[in-house]
Design a protein around this motif. Structure first.
Motif, PDB file in Angstrom:
ATOM      1  N   PHE A  21      -4.304   3.687   7.405  1.00 43.94           N
ATOM      2  CA  PHE A  21      -4.163   4.628   6.303  1.00 43.94           C
ATOM      3  C   PHE A  21      -5.037   5.860   6.528  1.00 43.94           C
ATOM      4  O   PHE A  21      -4.582   6.993   6.388  1.00 43.94           O
ATOM      5  CB  PHE A  21      -4.539   3.955   4.978  1.00 43.94           C
ATOM      6  N   ARG A  24      -3.612   8.053   9.035  1.00 44.67           N
ATOM      7  CA  ARG A  24      -2.223   8.421   8.744  1.00 44.67           C
ATOM      8  C   ARG A  24      -1.280   7.923   9.834  1.00 44.67           C
ATOM      9  O   ARG A  24      -0.392   8.634  10.303  1.00 44.67           O
ATOM     10  CB  ARG A  24      -2.066   9.928   8.549  1.00 44.67           C
ATOM     11  N   ASP A  28       4.982   6.994   5.257  1.00 43.29           N
ATOM     12  CA  ASP A  28       4.620   7.616   3.976  1.00 43.29           C
ATOM     13  C   ASP A  28       4.748   6.649   2.808  1.00 43.29           C
ATOM     14  O   ASP A  28       3.936   6.679   1.882  1.00 43.29           O
ATOM     15  CB  ASP A  28       5.489   8.849   3.711  1.00 43.29           C
ATOM     16  N   CYS A  31       1.679   4.612   2.705  1.00 41.51           N
ATOM     17  CA  CYS A  31       0.559   5.444   2.243  1.00 41.51           C
ATOM     18  C   CYS A  31       0.598   5.563   0.722  1.00 41.51           C
ATOM     19  O   CYS A  31      -0.441   5.462   0.059  1.00 41.51           O
ATOM     20  CB  CYS A  31       0.610   6.828   2.882  1.00 41.51           C
ATOM     21  N   THR A  32       1.783   5.740   0.173  1.00 41.09           N
ATOM     22  CA  THR A  32       1.932   5.854  -1.281  1.00 41.09           C
ATOM     23  C   THR A  32       1.498   4.564  -1.967  1.00 41.09           C
ATOM     24  O   THR A  32       0.793   4.593  -2.989  1.00 41.09           O
ATOM     25  CB  THR A  32       3.386   6.199  -1.645  1.00 41.09           C
ATOM     26  N   GLU A  35      -2.263   4.475  -1.968  1.00 40.68           N
ATOM     27  CA  GLU A  35      -2.816   5.429  -2.930  1.00 40.68           C
ATOM     28  C   GLU A  35      -2.741   4.872  -4.345  1.00 40.68           C
ATOM     29  O   GLU A  35      -3.694   4.995  -5.125  1.00 40.68           O
ATOM     30  CB  GLU A  35      -2.094   6.769  -2.817  1.00 40.68           C
TER      31      GLU A  35
END
Length: 97
Positions: A21, A24, A28, A31-32, A35
């Motif tokens: 994470f 990166r 995505d 990653c979301t 978050e």
């Protein structure tokens, strides 16, 4: 580590993939998910913040050099000692490497 609260994404999964994470190196969508987890889970957010700070510090001090695994382990061990309130030896961790 787990905060004991139920989350859509388990704490252990987040912590197992924390560096992916940070770098990166994950899709995505993952990653979301992470978050969202950090918004819900302060222990994981704290761990993320610590790892992010260590990574920035090492990058600033070492430029583009790769961080030796043993140095990172020693620094993290020292940070764990400080957080747990243990007496920390007064010598240079970097000089040990």
């Amino acid at each position: 580590m787990s905060c004991g609260e139920p989350h859509e994404t388990d704490c252990s999964e987040v912590l197992d993939h924390l560096y992916e994470f940070l770098d990166r190196e994950m899709p995505d969508s993952d990653c979301t998910k992470f978050e969202v987890h950090f918004e819900e889970c302060s222990p994981c957010l704290e761990k993320y913040g610590l790892e992010q700070a260590v990574k920035k510090l090492v990058k600033r001090c070492c430029g583009q050099d790769d961080v030796p695994t043993d140095l990172r382990a020693k620094v993290m061990g020292r940070l764990d000692m400080i957080r747990s309130g243990q007496v920390v030896p007064d010598h240079d961790v970097a000089a040990e490497s």
